[in-house]
Design an enzyme around this catalytic site. Structure first.
Site, PDB file in Angstrom:
ATOM      1  N   GLY A  49      37.644  21.039  86.416  1.00 37.05           N
ATOM      2  CA  GLY A  49      36.433  21.809  86.685  1.00 37.05           C
ATOM      3  C   GLY A  49      36.160  21.962  88.171  1.00 37.05           C
ATOM      4  O   GLY A  49      35.004  21.935  88.598  1.00 37.05           O
ATOM      5  N   LYS A  50      37.244  22.142  88.951  1.00 36.65           N
ATOM      6  CA  LYS A  50      37.065  22.376  90.392  1.00 36.65           C
ATOM      7  C   LYS A  50      36.279  23.638  90.649  1.00 36.65           C
ATOM      8  O   LYS A  50      35.406  23.671  91.519  1.00 36.65           O
ATOM      9  CB  LYS A  50      38.444  22.566  91.058  1.00 36.65           C
ATOM     10  CG  LYS A  50      39.079  21.308  91.545  1.00 36.65           C
ATOM     11  CD  LYS A  50      40.205  21.635  92.502  1.00 36.65           C
ATOM     12  CE  LYS A  50      41.150  22.689  92.056  1.00 36.65           C
ATOM     13  NZ  LYS A  50      42.319  22.501  91.390  1.00 36.65           N
ATOM     14  N   THR A 223      42.505   7.591  90.738  1.00 35.24           N
ATOM     15  CA  THR A 223      41.768   8.188  91.855  1.00 35.24           C
ATOM     16  C   THR A 223      42.308   7.655  93.181  1.00 35.24           C
ATOM     17  O   THR A 223      42.548   8.422  94.122  1.00 35.24           O
ATOM     18  CB  THR A 223      40.264   7.868  91.717  1.00 35.24           C
ATOM     19  OG1 THR A 223      39.790   8.487  90.534  1.00 35.24           O
ATOM     20  CG2 THR A 223      39.470   8.356  92.913  1.00 35.24           C
ATOM     21  N   GLY A 386      41.523  45.287  76.313  1.00 38.48           N
ATOM     22  CA  GLY A 386      42.837  44.786  75.931  1.00 38.48           C
ATOM     23  C   GLY A 386      43.923  45.763  76.315  1.00 38.48           C
ATOM     24  O   GLY A 386      43.637  46.894  76.716  1.00 38.48           O
ATOM     25  N   CYS A 413      35.792  48.925  77.286  1.00 40.65           N
ATOM     26  CA  CYS A 413      37.086  49.450  77.732  1.00 40.65           C
ATOM     27  C   CYS A 413      37.952  49.822  76.530  1.00 40.65           C
ATOM     28  O   CYS A 413      37.673  50.812  75.876  1.00 40.65           O
ATOM     29  CB  CYS A 413      37.754  48.446  78.670  1.00 40.65           C
ATOM     30  SG  CYS A 413      38.874  49.250  79.821  1.00 40.65           S
ATOM     31  N   ARG A 507      43.919  52.118  82.617  1.00 42.60           N
ATOM     32  CA  ARG A 507      44.960  53.083  82.942  1.00 42.60           C
ATOM     33  C   ARG A 507      44.779  54.335  82.077  1.00 42.60           C
ATOM     34  O   ARG A 507      45.264  55.398  82.400  1.00 42.60           O
ATOM     35  CB  ARG A 507      46.300  52.416  82.613  1.00 42.60           C
ATOM     36  CG  ARG A 507      47.466  52.878  83.416  1.00 42.60           C
ATOM     37  CD  ARG A 507      48.701  52.018  83.134  1.00 42.60           C
ATOM     38  NE  ARG A 507      48.871  50.984  84.135  1.00 42.60           N
ATOM     39  CZ  ARG A 507      48.909  49.671  83.877  1.00 42.60           C
ATOM     40  NH1 ARG A 507      48.765  49.234  82.636  1.00 42.60           N
ATOM     41  NH2 ARG A 507      49.089  48.819  84.845  1.00 42.60           N
ATOM     42  N   HIS A 552      33.617  47.331  82.634  1.00 40.08           N
ATOM     43  CA  HIS A 552      33.442  45.923  82.222  1.00 40.08           C
ATOM     44  C   HIS A 552      32.094  45.381  82.698  1.00 40.08           C
ATOM     45  O   HIS A 552      32.008  44.749  83.750  1.00 40.08           O
ATOM     46  CB  HIS A 552      34.581  45.074  82.788  1.00 40.08           C
ATOM     47  CG  HIS A 552      35.892  45.373  82.148  1.00 40.08           C
ATOM     48  ND1 HIS A 552      36.313  44.758  80.995  1.00 40.08           N
ATOM     49  CD2 HIS A 552      36.861  46.254  82.474  1.00 40.08           C
ATOM     50  CE1 HIS A 552      37.491  45.235  80.643  1.00 40.08           C
ATOM     51  NE2 HIS A 552      37.847  46.146  81.527  1.00 40.08           N
ATOM     52  N   GLU A 554      30.475  42.933  81.647  1.00 36.63           N
ATOM     53  CA  GLU A 554      30.409  41.467  81.603  1.00 36.63           C
ATOM     54  C   GLU A 554      30.662  40.840  82.971  1.00 36.63           C
ATOM     55  O   GLU A 554      30.210  39.725  83.244  1.00 36.63           O
ATOM     56  CB  GLU A 554      31.414  40.924  80.572  1.00 36.63           C
ATOM     57  CG  GLU A 554      32.896  41.026  80.937  1.00 36.63           C
ATOM     58  CD  GLU A 554      33.550  42.359  80.606  1.00 36.63           C
ATOM     59  OE1 GLU A 554      32.811  43.352  80.425  1.00 36.63           O
ATOM     60  OE2 GLU A 554      34.793  42.418  80.557  1.00 36.63           O
TER      61      GLU A 554
HETATM   62  N1  GLN Z   1      44.568  49.400  77.805  1.00 33.83           N
HETATM   63  C1  GLN Z   1      43.458  50.235  78.092  1.00 33.83           C
HETATM   64  C2  GLN Z   1      43.636  51.030  79.358  1.00 33.83           C
HETATM   65  O1  GLN Z   1      44.441  50.710  80.187  1.00 33.83           O
HETATM   66  C3  GLN Z   1      42.186  49.440  78.156  1.00 33.83           C
HETATM   67  C4  GLN Z   1      42.136  48.528  79.329  1.00 33.83           C
HETATM   68  C5  GLN Z   1      41.077  47.478  79.181  1.00 33.83           C
HETATM   69  O2  GLN Z   1      40.548  47.261  78.124  1.00 33.83           O
HETATM   70  N2  GLN Z   1      40.768  46.801  80.265  1.00 33.83           N
HETATM   71  O3  GLN Z   1      42.941  51.991  79.564  1.00 33.83           O
END
Ligand code: GLN
Length: 580
Positions: A49-50, A223, A386, A413, A507, A552, A554
């Site tokens: 946990g650094k 340690t 993904g 995404c 992409r 994104h 998040e």
């Molecule tokens: N694979 C998708 C793209 O490249 C979605 C990328 C992602 O979900 N970050 O557009």
């Protein structure tokens, strides 16, 4: 003769005058003094946990009124984590300026609110590739290139960037002391602390105190060994942070201090916590920030204002009910692959004072079969980002399930792209809708490319272009871009502002030529790039909460400042949970 004798004296005099003058300017606030440096290393075992300790320390220094910046120096040989599998390395954290970095930078941002930059993360791979590039350019004028000084100098230059911008620069070294790859980094920080004036740099080392149940003892030997290892490369730690499952008795603390050559007050305990967001308060109780200020000789220490973290702790502990959210993804065995999403959901829960149970659902389980048994009963569904085709049919079914059953849905995404493909196939009548990402086999076109390979876009005032066969590393549309929200849309209500800026990493892109067909079917394009060409947000109009975003969100959520989308998504989940 006279010149030889006098010149060094004159120069020395000038230097002293200049430095005291600079100092006087710094005190009067005309010029900013150099940052103080805190180097954070780890020993005994990895995963202590650094990153969290660094982030919590950053937050505590802020609470005392200082400005901070956090950096990560990673010894692995990848140039950046962009091409590393989330299975191996957890999520890739993207910065506003488009760097693909280590997930620890996410911790840093979540705890300090300071947006990370490209210059806050570096790996051996990046350092070596810079050195080799310069060697090829002839910058070293024919010299033999060596780890010391060329590689170490490159590392030191990196550490020094923005030295005059903050009060404290916290630099975490990845891995553990003694790792072969880490050696140039340890050597570089050792040199760096020597190059700087005395008292400008301190070293904080994290170790583990294992508990032997048989003898009922905490053992300090690992340690001691780890500190020896550190000392053998010329670094003497000022602070030891000791992870322990049991309270550290006074006697053991004294022993560690004596054998490791640190002050007793600088042996700081780090116990397991229910929530990572308790870390700043817990470290403060154990005296970490005080020990750090003492090590720099800062007295009297400014009083801390911990209101922000007290409020965060209150929201964690005082909740009213819980919601169950399903994350339908591919890397569900490794939670770190979706670290920021999980944290953002927790932040949304804190805002609504509900506990968010995050349930990991593997999309491949129903790639071919029925999604209902896997998805029913959840208060909300989230399909995260993904890459690649695996599990995508399952994700499309998750979007369909959420649409048909009016379950709150957040698609991020790839999760947005899947929602669009689902709408195209099942509502807008494009039966073979798909993404070009999955149609890579030449000559075999399986899908109508509703989502296509983006090769041209606008960044600021410049056009960015990519070729179809570009390298995989660093060729995506990365970093912060603006989007304009449609008036009256759900998402405009959620954000409460007509223009937003969010971080991207993709992409592929939804093709605007399907806009009319999809909007007629009810899937509104409620957020667009400012030039109106790239769909950024879609939402179903006759659904209580169904939003897909190409970016994104998040990555920008913080416990003390939850992201609007996550606040409202959890609110919708809470409402949904109370309906049943
Ligand atoms: N694979 C998708 C793209 O490249 C979605 C990328 C992602 O979900 N970050 O557009």
């Amino acid at each position: 003769m006279l010149r030889q004798f006098f010149l060094p004296w004159v120069l020395a005099f000038l230097e002293i005058t200049l430095s005291s003058w600079m100092h006087a300017l710094a005190i009067t606030g005309v010029a900013k003094p150099m940052a103080r440096y805190i180097f954070i290393t780890g020993g005994v075992v990895s995963s202590l946990g650094k990153g969290l300790a660094s982030a919590a320390l950053g937050a505590l220094l802020q609470a005392r009124g200082y400005t901070v910046r956090l950096r990560k120096l990673d010894p692995y040989l990848n140039v950046d984590p962009g091409t590393m599998s989330p299975f191996e390395h957890g999520e890739v954290f993207v910065t506003d300026d488009g760097a693909e970095t280590d997930l620890d930078l996410g911790h840093y941002e979540r705890f300090t609110g300071v947006p990370a930059r490209m210059t806050d993360s570096v790996s051996s791979g990046r350092i070596y590739s810079n050195v080799l590039e310069r060697e090829r350019r002839g910058d070293y004028l024919g010299k033999t290139i060596q780890v010391v000084p060329h590689v170490t100098n490159e590392i030191k230059d990196f550490i020094n960037v923005g030295d005059d911008e903050v009060d404290f620069m916290l630099c975490e070294i990845g891995g553990t002391v003694g790792d072969i790859e880490g050696l140039p980094f340890f050597e570089a920080i050792r040199q760096f602390s020597h190059d700087k004036p005395r008292g400008q740099c301190i070293f904080m080392h994290l170790t583990l105190l294992p508990y032997l149940a048989a003898s009922g003892e905490l053992k300090t030997k690992p340690t001691q060994h780890s500190v020896k290892e550190l000392q053998s490369i010329g670094i003497a730690p000022d602070i030891l942070v000791c992870r322990s499952e049991q309270p550290i008795p006074e006697k053991e603390r004294e022993k560690i201090a004596l054998f490791c050559n640190v002050r007793k007050e600088a042996v700081v305990a780090a116990y397991d916590l229910n929530s990572i967001y308790e870390a700043p308060l817990a470290y403060h109780r154990e005296g970490l920030d005080q020990a750090v200020l003492d090590a720099f000789g800062i007295a009297p220490a400014p009083k801390p204002n911990l209101a922000r973290w007290n409020d965060v702790a209150d929201r964690i502990h005082n909740t009213d009910g819980e919601v169950n959210v399903a994350i339908v993804g591919k890397y569900t065995q490794l939670e770190d692959a979706y670290k920021s999403i999980k944290e953002a959901l927790i932040h949304g829960g804190m805002h609504n004072r509900v506990r968010v149970n995050v349930n990991w659902v593997d999309a491949e389980l129903f790639d071919k079969g029925d999604a209902t048994p896997h998805l029913q009963g959840y208060d909300a569904i989230l399909v995260p980002g993904g890459f690649g085709e695996r599990g995508t049919e399952g994700k499309i079914k998750a979007a369909q399930f959420a649409r048909e059953h009016k379950v709150p849905y957040l698609g991020i995404c790839l999760g947005m792209q899947m929602a669009v493909i689902e709408g195209a196939r099942n509502v807008a009548g494009v039966a073979d809708a798909g993404s070009e990402e999955f149609d890579h086999e030449a000559g075999k076109k399986r899908f109508e490319p509703v989502v296509y390979h983006l090769k041209e876009w606008v960044q600021g005032n410049a056009k960015v272009t990519r070729k179809a066969d570009d390298n995989k590393g660093g060729t995506m549309r990365l970093g912060a871009y603006n989007a304009v929200l449609s008036e009256g849309s759900n998402v405009a209500r959620v954000y409460g502002t007509p223009q937003i800026e969010e971080r991207h990493r993709h992409r592929y892109e939804v093709d605007i030529k399907y806009r009319d067909a999809l909007e007629k079917a009810g899937l509104k394009f409620s957020g667009m790039s400012p030039d109106g060409r790239l769909p950024e947000i879609v939402e179903w109009e006759d659904h209580p909460w169904f939003i897909g975003v190409q970016f994104h969100p998040e990555l920008k959520s913080k416990p003390f400042d939850p992201h609007p989308l996550f606040k409202d998504f959890v609110r919708a989940a809470k409402e949904n949970s109370r309906l049943v």
